[in-house]
Design a protein around this motif. Structure first.
Motif, PDB file in Angstrom:
ATOM      1  N   ASP A  88     -11.876 -46.839 -68.892  1.00 58.91           N
ATOM      2  CA  ASP A  88     -10.924 -45.807 -68.472  1.00 58.91           C
ATOM      3  C   ASP A  88     -10.528 -46.113 -67.036  1.00 58.91           C
ATOM      4  O   ASP A  88     -11.398 -46.408 -66.210  1.00 58.91           O
ATOM      5  CB  ASP A  88     -11.564 -44.417 -68.562  1.00 58.91           C
ATOM      6  CG  ASP A  88     -10.547 -43.293 -68.430  1.00 58.91           C
ATOM      7  OD1 ASP A  88      -9.783 -43.298 -67.449  1.00 58.91           O
ATOM      8  OD2 ASP A  88     -10.520 -42.407 -69.307  1.00 58.91           O
ATOM      9  N   ASP A  89      -9.237 -46.078 -66.728  1.00 56.41           N
ATOM     10  CA  ASP A  89      -8.804 -46.435 -65.379  1.00 56.41           C
ATOM     11  C   ASP A  89      -9.059 -45.328 -64.353  1.00 56.41           C
ATOM     12  O   ASP A  89      -8.956 -45.572 -63.154  1.00 56.41           O
ATOM     13  CB  ASP A  89      -7.320 -46.826 -65.374  1.00 56.41           C
ATOM     14  CG  ASP A  89      -6.411 -45.703 -65.845  1.00 56.41           C
ATOM     15  OD1 ASP A  89      -6.737 -45.078 -66.861  1.00 56.41           O
ATOM     16  OD2 ASP A  89      -5.368 -45.457 -65.200  1.00 56.41           O
ATOM     17  N   GLN A  90      -9.418 -44.134 -64.813  1.00 53.29           N
ATOM     18  CA  GLN A  90      -9.737 -43.042 -63.888  1.00 53.29           C
ATOM     19  C   GLN A  90     -11.249 -43.014 -63.652  1.00 53.29           C
ATOM     20  O   GLN A  90     -12.023 -42.617 -64.526  1.00 53.29           O
ATOM     21  CB  GLN A  90      -9.261 -41.710 -64.456  1.00 53.29           C
ATOM     22  CG  GLN A  90      -7.738 -41.612 -64.571  1.00 53.29           C
ATOM     23  CD  GLN A  90      -7.302 -40.282 -65.158  1.00 53.29           C
ATOM     24  OE1 GLN A  90      -7.582 -39.980 -66.311  1.00 53.29           O
ATOM     25  NE2 GLN A  90      -6.617 -39.487 -64.364  1.00 53.29           N
TER      26      GLN A  90
ATOM     27  N   ARG B  18     -14.275 -41.525 -66.014  1.00 52.18           N
ATOM     28  CA  ARG B  18     -15.213 -42.493 -66.592  1.00 52.18           C
ATOM     29  C   ARG B  18     -16.651 -42.168 -66.188  1.00 52.18           C
ATOM     30  O   ARG B  18     -17.560 -42.174 -67.007  1.00 52.18           O
ATOM     31  CB  ARG B  18     -14.826 -43.899 -66.119  1.00 52.18           C
ATOM     32  CG  ARG B  18     -15.539 -45.021 -66.833  1.00 52.18           C
ATOM     33  CD  ARG B  18     -14.975 -46.374 -66.429  1.00 52.18           C
ATOM     34  NE  ARG B  18     -15.258 -46.729 -65.052  1.00 52.18           N
ATOM     35  CZ  ARG B  18     -14.344 -46.900 -64.101  1.00 52.18           C
ATOM     36  NH1 ARG B  18     -13.058 -46.742 -64.377  1.00 52.18           N
ATOM     37  NH2 ARG B  18     -14.693 -47.231 -62.867  1.00 52.18           N
TER      38      ARG B  18
ATOM     39  N   ASP C 251     -10.239 -51.094 -67.097  1.00 46.96           N
ATOM     40  CA  ASP C 251      -9.125 -51.400 -67.999  1.00 46.96           C
ATOM     41  C   ASP C 251      -9.652 -52.207 -69.180  1.00 46.96           C
ATOM     42  O   ASP C 251     -10.851 -52.440 -69.285  1.00 46.96           O
ATOM     43  CB  ASP C 251      -7.986 -52.141 -67.281  1.00 46.96           C
ATOM     44  CG  ASP C 251      -8.433 -53.485 -66.709  1.00 46.96           C
ATOM     45  OD1 ASP C 251      -9.092 -54.263 -67.430  1.00 46.96           O
ATOM     46  OD2 ASP C 251      -8.115 -53.760 -65.535  1.00 46.96           O
TER      47      ASP C 251
ATOM     48  N   ASP D  21      -9.836 -45.700 -73.355  1.00 38.45           N
ATOM     49  CA  ASP D  21      -8.652 -44.902 -73.039  1.00 38.45           C
ATOM     50  C   ASP D  21      -7.433 -45.641 -73.578  1.00 38.45           C
ATOM     51  O   ASP D  21      -7.393 -46.868 -73.588  1.00 38.45           O
ATOM     52  CB  ASP D  21      -8.554 -44.733 -71.517  1.00 38.45           C
ATOM     53  CG  ASP D  21      -7.433 -43.789 -71.099  1.00 38.45           C
ATOM     54  OD1 ASP D  21      -7.021 -42.959 -71.926  1.00 38.45           O
ATOM     55  OD2 ASP D  21      -6.990 -43.884 -69.943  1.00 38.45           O
TER      56      ASP D  21
ATOM     57  N   MET E 223      -3.982 -47.712 -69.996  1.00 39.16           N
ATOM     58  CA  MET E 223      -4.637 -48.312 -68.844  1.00 39.16           C
ATOM     59  C   MET E 223      -3.761 -49.444 -68.332  1.00 39.16           C
ATOM     60  O   MET E 223      -3.033 -50.068 -69.105  1.00 39.16           O
ATOM     61  CB  MET E 223      -6.017 -48.872 -69.231  1.00 39.16           C
ATOM     62  CG  MET E 223      -7.037 -47.829 -69.650  1.00 39.16           C
ATOM     63  SD  MET E 223      -8.672 -48.538 -69.966  1.00 39.16           S
ATOM     64  CE  MET E 223      -8.392 -49.370 -71.556  1.00 39.16           C
TER      65      MET E 223
ATOM     66  N   ASP F 152      -4.109 -52.406 -72.299  1.00 40.13           N
ATOM     67  CA  ASP F 152      -4.364 -51.017 -72.681  1.00 40.13           C
ATOM     68  C   ASP F 152      -5.420 -50.931 -73.789  1.00 40.13           C
ATOM     69  O   ASP F 152      -5.916 -51.948 -74.285  1.00 40.13           O
ATOM     70  CB  ASP F 152      -3.071 -50.299 -73.076  1.00 40.13           C
ATOM     71  CG  ASP F 152      -2.427 -50.845 -74.353  1.00 40.13           C
ATOM     72  OD1 ASP F 152      -3.127 -51.443 -75.194  1.00 40.13           O
ATOM     73  OD2 ASP F 152      -1.209 -50.646 -74.523  1.00 40.13           O
TER      74      ASP F 152
END
Length: 204
Positions: free
Chosen positions: A11-13, A17, A38, A57, A60, A64
């Motif tokens: 997850d890029d957040q 995450r 990512d 996710d 990303m 992705d």
């Protein structure tokens, strides 16, 4: 003795995450063994850490979640993937399942339900958010062809027809035909609006 399910999170957040990892690690039969920002290194991490289930996710940067799920299916077919997204779009659901994902849930799913979804996909079951599944059936499949998706994605970036044609190795006339078909299928007024509509529905 309970067998521990080895989990990878991508997850890029970072905050999301980290919170997800902390909650899942509270479950006695789950262990988060890898965390990534990512999809780029997902397959390598799966092989390195003997991951059982990837929680990916959808959106990303770089690679992705849908692309990452496809690489896992090809390179580590014994590993299951569960897609998690903020966006409950039916087009994403279909694309994720086509990429080999075993499940699809939205991010506001309670931690206990997410843990249960991980257990189910690990057991070989398919888990899909019920509301999303119902919407997907009602909406039908993605009407855009692969070429239409390709040229529409480039049109979304504001490229002129000539540039799109050069990118996809087609004539300008053929590109216009694909764009026209996509505009008709989305019911939009122009190609920019068609690209926006298609993206909102998860068709691109």
């Amino acid at each position: 003795m309970v067998r521990t399910i080895r989990v990878l999170l991508a997850d890029d957040q970072a905050l999301v995450r980290g919170a997800m990892a902390a909650l899942l690690n509270l479950e006695r039969d789950l262990e988060v063994v890898a965390e990534l920002p990512d999809g780029t290194g997902v397959l390598d991490a799966v092989l390195e850490h003997a991951v059982d289930v990837c929680v990916l996710d959808i959106q990303m940067p770089g690679m992705d979640g849908i692309e990452a799920a496809a690489t896992v299916r090809a390179g580590a077919p014994g590993c299951r993937t569960l897609m998690v997204t903020t966006f409950g779009r039916t087009g994403y659901l279909r694309r994720a399942l086509e990429a080999g994902a075993s499940g699809f849930v939205v991010k506001d799913t309670p931690a206990s339900q997410l843990a249960e979804a991980i257990r189910k996909v690990h057991a070989g079951l398919r888990v899909v958010d019920p509301q999303l599944a119902a919407e997907s059936l009602a909406e039908g499949s993605n009407p855009l062809s692969e070429r239409e998706r390709e040229v529409l994605a480039l049109a979304r970036d504001g490229l002129p027809v000539a540039s799109i044609a050069a990118r996809v190795h087609l004539s300008a006339g053929t590109v216009r035909n694909h764009l026209s078909a996509a505009i008709g299928k989305t019911g939009a007024a122009n190609r920019i609006a068609a690209a926006k509509t298609a993206a909102e529905r998860g068709w691109l």
